[in-house]
Design a protein around this motif. Structure first.
Motif, short mmCIF file in Angstrom:
data_model
loop_
_atom_site.label_atom_id
_atom_site.label_comp_id
_atom_site.label_asym_id
_atom_site.label_seq_id
_atom_site.Cartn_x
_atom_site.Cartn_y
_atom_site.Cartn_z
N ARG A 93 0.84 -1.18 0.00
CA ARG A 93 0.00 0.00 0.00
C ARG A 93 0.88 1.23 0.00
O ARG A 93 1.54 1.55 0.99
CB ARG A 93 -0.91 0.02 1.23
CG ARG A 93 -1.73 -1.24 1.40
CD ARG A 93 -2.66 -1.49 0.24
NE ARG A 93 -3.61 -0.41 0.05
CZ ARG A 93 -4.24 -0.20 -1.08
NH1 ARG A 93 -4.01 -0.94 -2.13
NH2 ARG A 93 -5.10 0.79 -1.17
N PRO A 94 0.97 1.97 -1.09
CA PRO A 94 1.86 3.12 -1.16
C PRO A 94 1.40 4.24 -0.25
O PRO A 94 0.25 4.31 0.18
CB PRO A 94 1.77 3.54 -2.63
CG PRO A 94 0.47 2.98 -3.11
CD PRO A 94 0.26 1.72 -2.36
N ASP A 95 2.30 5.19 0.02
CA ASP A 95 2.00 6.30 0.91
C ASP A 95 0.86 7.17 0.39
O ASP A 95 0.22 7.88 1.16
CB ASP A 95 3.25 7.17 1.11
CG ASP A 95 4.30 6.45 1.94
OD1 ASP A 95 3.93 5.48 2.61
OD2 ASP A 95 5.47 6.87 1.90
N LYS A 230 -6.92 3.38 1.90
CA LYS A 230 -6.22 2.67 2.97
C LYS A 230 -7.17 1.77 3.75
O LYS A 230 -6.79 0.72 4.26
CB LYS A 230 -5.59 3.69 3.92
CG LYS A 230 -4.59 3.11 4.90
CD LYS A 230 -3.26 2.85 4.26
CE LYS A 230 -2.20 2.47 5.29
NZ LYS A 230 -0.91 2.15 4.66
N VAL A 231 -8.44 2.20 3.85
CA VAL A 231 -9.44 1.50 4.65
C VAL A 231 -10.75 1.44 3.88
O VAL A 231 -11.16 2.42 3.23
CB VAL A 231 -9.68 2.24 6.00
CG1 VAL A 231 -10.84 1.61 6.76
CG2 VAL A 231 -8.42 2.22 6.85
N LEU A 232 -11.42 0.28 3.95
CA LEU A 232 -12.79 0.13 3.46
C LEU A 232 -13.70 -0.02 4.68
O LEU A 232 -13.45 -0.87 5.54
CB LEU A 232 -12.93 -1.10 2.57
CG LEU A 232 -14.37 -1.51 2.20
CD1 LEU A 232 -15.00 -0.49 1.26
CD2 LEU A 232 -14.41 -2.91 1.59
N ASN A 251 -10.01 -7.47 0.10
CA ASN A 251 -9.05 -8.51 0.47
C ASN A 251 -8.00 -8.71 -0.61
O ASN A 251 -6.80 -8.80 -0.33
CB ASN A 251 -9.78 -9.84 0.71
CG ASN A 251 -10.63 -9.86 1.97
OD1 ASN A 251 -11.44 -10.76 2.16
ND2 ASN A 251 -10.46 -8.88 2.84
N GLY A 252 -8.45 -8.78 -1.86
CA GLY A 252 -7.51 -8.99 -2.97
C GLY A 252 -6.56 -7.83 -3.17
O GLY A 252 -5.42 -8.02 -3.59
N LEU A 253 -7.02 -6.64 -2.81
CA LEU A 253 -6.20 -5.43 -2.98
C LEU A 253 -5.43 -5.06 -1.72
O LEU A 253 -4.77 -4.01 -1.68
CB LEU A 253 -7.09 -4.26 -3.41
CG LEU A 253 -7.75 -4.42 -4.78
CD1 LEU A 253 -8.89 -3.42 -4.95
CD2 LEU A 253 -6.73 -4.26 -5.89
N LYS A 254 -5.54 -5.91 -0.68
CA LYS A 254 -4.82 -5.70 0.59
C LYS A 254 -5.23 -4.40 1.26
O LYS A 254 -4.42 -3.66 1.81
CB LYS A 254 -3.29 -5.71 0.36
CG LYS A 254 -2.75 -6.96 -0.33
CD LYS A 254 -3.05 -8.20 0.47
CE LYS A 254 -2.46 -9.45 -0.20
NZ LYS A 254 -2.83 -10.70 0.48
N VAL A 255 -6.52 -4.11 1.24
CA VAL A 255 -7.07 -2.93 1.90
C VAL A 255 -7.72 -3.36 3.21
O VAL A 255 -8.47 -4.34 3.25
CB VAL A 255 -8.12 -2.23 0.99
CG1 VAL A 255 -8.80 -1.08 1.72
CG2 VAL A 255 -7.46 -1.75 -0.29
N LYS A 274 -13.04 -12.64 6.82
CA LYS A 274 -12.59 -11.81 5.70
C LYS A 274 -12.30 -10.37 6.11
O LYS A 274 -11.90 -9.57 5.28
CB LYS A 274 -13.65 -11.81 4.59
CG LYS A 274 -14.03 -13.20 4.09
CD LYS A 274 -15.18 -13.11 3.10
CE LYS A 274 -15.65 -14.48 2.67
NZ LYS A 274 -16.80 -14.41 1.74
N ILE A 275 -12.53 -10.03 7.39
CA ILE A 275 -12.40 -8.64 7.80
C ILE A 275 -11.26 -8.47 8.79
O ILE A 275 -10.81 -9.42 9.42
CB ILE A 275 -13.71 -8.10 8.41
CG1 ILE A 275 -14.07 -8.90 9.66
CG2 ILE A 275 -14.84 -8.15 7.38
CD1 ILE A 275 -15.24 -8.33 10.42
N ASP A 276 -10.80 -7.23 8.94
CA ASP A 276 -9.72 -6.93 9.87
C ASP A 276 -10.23 -6.47 11.22
O ASP A 276 -9.58 -6.69 12.24
CB ASP A 276 -8.81 -5.84 9.27
CG ASP A 276 -8.17 -6.30 7.99
OD1 ASP A 276 -7.21 -7.09 8.06
OD2 ASP A 276 -8.63 -5.90 6.90
#
Length: 408
Positions: A93-95, A230-232, A251-255, A274-276
């Motif tokens: 995840r870029p800045d 950065k966050v969904l 998930n696939g996009l590492k968000v 599936k959630i953080d």
């Protein structure tokens, strides 16, 4: 000028100038603002523009070279390439994503009646006043995240009815960075009837309408906005198949995914692995864990059980008793800030939006929850779920009331 030709030229103007206001486009094409809004709505449904407060811009993810011919408004080839791109996984995840939140959720029209107490079965009460305004957990949380300092993209669906323009005007004027507004031809815009008593407590009945009609194609169109965040942040006021699709994209996009499990439904457990982070209140946590959550100690037990069911981190909001956090290893408690409650209708939405914004800006979970607790304490002092504090007000409250995070 014919409508189709004007819309083609709007795309050309946006390609050259990036983004423009509704007022400017109305002046350029010598038509009314309502005509331009209708054009932009059509172009947004075609996947060509992004609406934001007061105007629009060309969607960044579209291949602009394929739009060089004014007569080409067929986006089927773009949609196909978009669907194929779902198989791409971003490794880092870029800045540039820091501080950006994508909120997928509901928009409702809220009808709020203020009553001295809640009516009994079969009883009619005379309300002191009734108000009509924008709401829905998704819209409220998007607004809260924006007021807490995040750059927000909000995606929702409304009906093709008298509330359609109301939704557009609200989203254009409230300051959210950008939004996707889908439209149902068969269902009405979602609505909610809310009673608020003298103690600031509320009871709510929701008619979800178009919120439950999001299609897989519409989910696919959200990929670039999720990828740019950065966050969904999601809730449970949309159809679960669409919600599942949005979470899988993240998930696939590492968000990072935050799920606010409201209004509660037992099917929420399908999403836990599936959630953080999941953010139930005491009622929702009780239903999910089988533990009656009444205080900090019972919330601690419930959070451990919910974690065992798959959620990486659990945050339980306890109203006046504060917040309990379990990150998979340690439990923490954050006391509530003192507040003079006027209307608690949007307290949970305020908390979740501010939490998502804080995490997107780089805070850890305890820091973000601390900030969100202060933010929500200010929100309940304002009337209406869509009335949110700003960053300066939150910072002042955190200085005035020294609240500490403690391990429990």
């Amino acid at each position: 000028m014919y409508r189709e030709r004007r819309r083609e030229q709007i795309i050309s103007v946006l390609r050259r100038q990036g983004q423009l206001s509704v007022s400017h486009l109305a002046d350029v094409f010598k038509v009314t603002k309502e005509t331009i809004r209708s054009d932009l709505q059509h172009l947004q449904k075609a996947g060509l523009v992004t609406r934001y407060h007061g105007g629009a811009s060309l969607k960044k993810h579209l291949m602009q070279a394929e739009l060089t011919h004014d007569g080409d408004l067929n986006i089927s080839h773009l949609m196909q390439s978009q669907r194929q791109s779902h198989h791409m996984v971003q490794k880092g995840r870029p800045d540039t994503m820091i501080g950006k939140v994508c909120v997928f959720g509901s928009f409702n029209v809220d009808i709020v009646a203020k009553v001295p107490r809640f009516p009994k079965n079969g009883e009619t009460l005379v309300a002191r006043e009734a108000t009509f305004g924008p709401g829905g957990k998704g819209a409220n949380q998007a607004l809260a995240a924006n007021r807490a300092g995040a750059k927000v993209h909000f995606a929702t669906k409304v009906g093709n009815d008298q509330f359609n323009s109301f939704a557009q005007n609200h989203l254009e004027s409230c300051g959210i960075d950008s939004f996707t507004l889908y439209e149902s031809e068969t269902e009405s815009t979602g609505s909610a009837v809310i009673y608020v008593n003298d103690e600031g407590e509320n009871i709510i009945a929701i008619s979800p309408g178009a919120n439950k009609q999001v299609t897989s194609e519409e989910v696919a169109e959200l990929m670039p906005f999720i990828n740019d965040s950065k966050v969904l942040l999601v809730q449970l006021e949309n159809n679960f198949d669409a919600l599942d699709g949005v979470i899988q994209l993240a998930n696939g996009l590492k968000v990072q995914v935050i799920l606010n499990p409201a209004p509660y439904a037992a099917e929420v457990e399908r999403f836990l692995p599936k959630i953080d982070l999941i953010t139930p209140n005491e009622t929702e946590a009780s239903a999910m864990s089988g533990v009656e959550v009444l205080d900090v100690e019972s919330a601690k037990r419930a959070s451990s059980i919910i974690h065992q069911k798959g959620a990486k981190s659990v945050l339980i909001t306890l109203g006046k008793q504060g917040v309990v956090i379990f990150n998979g290893e340690n439990h923490y408690h954050i006391p509530a800030y003192s507040a003079v409650a006027v209307d608690t209708t949007g307290a949970g939405d305020a908390f979740n939006g501010a939490l998502a914004a804080s995490l997107a800006k780089g805070m850890n979970l305890s820091q973000a929850a601390h900030y969100a607790t202060a933010f929500a304490s200010l929100a309940v002092e304002k009337e209406g779920a869509a009335n949110m504090p700003n960053e300066a007000e939150v910072e002042a409250r955190m200085v005035q009331q020294q609240i500490s995070v403690t391990a429990i």
